[in-house]
Each structure stands twice: as C-alpha cells, then as structure tokens.
Design a protein around this motif. Sequence first.
Motif, PDB file in Angstrom:
ATOM      1  N   ARG A  83      69.543 -77.078  89.774  1.00 59.32           N
ATOM      2  CA  ARG A  83      70.797 -77.325  89.033  1.00 59.32           C
ATOM      3  C   ARG A  83      71.219 -78.530  88.827  1.00 59.32           C
ATOM      4  O   ARG A  83      70.450 -79.524  89.445  1.00 59.32           O
TER       5      ARG A  83
ATOM      6  N   MET B  65      74.156 -68.576  94.513  1.00 56.40           N
ATOM      7  CA  MET B  65      74.700 -68.983  92.996  1.00 56.40           C
ATOM      8  C   MET B  65      75.921 -70.032  93.013  1.00 56.40           C
ATOM      9  O   MET B  65      76.465 -70.250  94.189  1.00 56.40           O
TER      10      MET B  65
ATOM     11  N   THR C  78      79.672 -71.530  88.175  1.00 59.39           N
ATOM     12  CA  THR C  78      79.019 -70.891  87.204  1.00 59.39           C
ATOM     13  C   THR C  78      80.144 -70.663  85.839  1.00 59.39           C
ATOM     14  O   THR C  78      81.290 -70.426  86.255  1.00 59.39           O
TER      15      THR C  78
ATOM     16  N   LYS D 220      80.464 -68.592  82.180  1.00 57.47           N
ATOM     17  CA  LYS D 220      80.104 -67.461  81.409  1.00 57.47           C
ATOM     18  C   LYS D 220      80.028 -67.981  79.918  1.00 57.47           C
ATOM     19  O   LYS D 220      81.016 -68.295  79.517  1.00 57.47           O
TER      20      LYS D 220
ATOM     21  N   ASN E 290      71.119 -69.989  86.177  1.00 59.26           N
ATOM     22  CA  ASN E 290      72.173 -69.039  86.710  1.00 59.26           C
ATOM     23  C   ASN E 290      73.534 -69.315  86.271  1.00 59.26           C
ATOM     24  O   ASN E 290      74.656 -68.449  86.839  1.00 59.26           O
ATOM     25  N   ASP E 291      73.787 -69.776  85.174  1.00 56.97           N
ATOM     26  CA  ASP E 291      74.892 -69.426  84.341  1.00 56.97           C
ATOM     27  C   ASP E 291      74.790 -67.742  83.818  1.00 56.97           C
ATOM     28  O   ASP E 291      73.901 -67.615  83.842  1.00 56.97           O
TER      29      ASP E 291
ATOM     30  N   HIS F  48      72.099 -63.622  84.304  1.00 55.85           N
ATOM     31  CA  HIS F  48      72.215 -64.973  84.872  1.00 55.85           C
ATOM     32  C   HIS F  48      70.869 -65.676  83.788  1.00 55.85           C
ATOM     33  O   HIS F  48      69.876 -65.124  83.800  1.00 55.85           O
TER      34      HIS F  48
END
Length: 309
Positions: free
Chosen positions: A160, A169, A173, A175, A270-271, A282
């Motif tokens: 990341r 995760m 994160t 969305k 993994n967003d 993801h």
Amino acid sequence: MTDCRVRITHTDGTEEELLSVLSFIFTKDVYTPYTQLTLTYVDWKDNIPEDILEVKLVMWSTIIHHGPIDSYKVVTEHGRKKGIITSRGFTAALIENQIEPKMYIDISLNRLFDEYVMLPYIQHENNSETDYIYVKKNTPIWDAAVALAYKRTGKYPYIRDANTVMMNMPEDTVKKSYTDDLVITYGTEIMPRHLISHYHMADLDGTYGKYDYEEQEAVDRRIVRHRYFELDRRFLNDPMKACEFRTAYAKRGFKRRFFRYGGYKFEDLNDIVTYNDIVEEHIKALKIVGNTKGVFTEISIYEDDGFSQ
C-alpha cells in the motif's frame, strides 16, 4: 499532466524534476510485491546522467511510486531525443534479498521487518501478532512475509502507498463510487493459465499419497497440471494448508472485472469501489497511464482468487 510530477534523485541527494514528461505507465497489484513505473520524457542532454539513483512519481502532491532505477536509455526518434526510465518500488528488494534459513518462533510482522530485515524506504503495517514460520534455504524475505500473513490472516500480503507492506485491510480504507459519465470502458476477463489441477505433497518419510489436493475449477475446465513437492514445514500443524495455499495462489487474478476512467482519485489497493455491478468491492490492481491526452486510471477487481481478502 500538470498535476503529475516525476522527480529523480542524484547520488549527492539532490532532486531534479523532469519537466518534459511525454508519458508514463504505473501499475500495482495485490500479488506483486512492488509498484512498477515506466516513463518517457524529452531528453535535452547529450549523455545519460549516470549519477541518478531513484525516481518518484508524484500525483497531486502524493508519492505513489518511489524506487531505484532499473533501466535508463536514451533514443533518438524523428530527430527528437527521448529518455526512457523503468523502475520498481523499493519493496522489490524483498524478493532480491534472502533471510536466514531456520525456524522462527513467535515471529510477527513487526519483528520480521524491525529485527531481521533492514532495507531502505520500506515501511510496514504495525502488527505484533505472532506465529511460527519455517524458512528453508534460498528463501526471499517476501516469502517469509507471505507465509506469516497467510498463517495469521488467510490472506496474501500486499503493498500500500509507495512501499508499505500490509497483511490486513488498511485502517484508512476509503469508499468511492463512479458514474457512467466518468467511466470510459468497462470489461471482464478470465485468466485460467495459472490454474493447477492437482497438488501432491510428501509426508515426513518422503512418501506421496497422503496429502493430495484437487482443484475443482481446473478439473472442470479440463486442465491437467500435476505438481509434486516435499513436505512444507511451514504448515506442520495443518499439512493440507500447504496444498490449499498453493491452490489459492494459482488462482490469483483468475477472474477480474475492470473499468477505466479519466483522472485519478487517489485510489489504492484494497480501497472499496462501486461501479455498475461492482458493489463495494476491494481494489486488487491499479493501472495509471499518463500521456498528452491526460491521465487515465484502470481499476481491477478479482473474483474467486482463492484468498479471502
């Protein structure tokens, strides 16, 4: 590409910005332990500057790639001289360096990277959960991180930001949703080329027949690929996990859905994204392309890839 910057670092530590970048391609994937960058720019100099060590790709003040130079060449095309640079992120060193072969007891991600591994620019998730891992000869550091992540989470580790190793995760994160007026293309793809139909692992005596595993997806597709391997001591407490892990890895990227849009919204692996029939899933791969037409981002979602992340 006014909001994209490419910076190169010289041996004396000074940075220089490449002002005439013609194009770049940036990629990252949950199953590749480094980011990758290829860029082309107008080269006004007569010789390659041999003192260049590193390159950064900066998008709207955010560094998304930072790594050493893998290759650097200058070509003349139609009277114009162009420089072409390729680079992998610094976490590529994790597959280029090996770790001492032995049994590691009570090892955590923190201990692995803070006590046993000292490599420049590489960061990691703060995680002190412990387990044991067995490291055989000629094992890259990355494989040790893979074994630990799989035993602790059932997942495959990933990168990341520019050079941060993760196995869970991310806590930050985000969305994001996308609309038809923004998205340029949408597609699906199946890649069964990595599938293995049967795994056979030897027991402690070197005898086969006790630990056999059949992958139904491969069998249903009439794929016949048998793999034999010695007892995997990483999974002595649950030997069949050795076969299950290999099966999961063989299914990496097996099915994907993807879409491409104009711009870049600071997405990372993994967003969580939503578009069309992709609903809060993801991100598994990113591809950002910049050229004279602008910046374009392709987001990929993997399905049925065997790992639970």
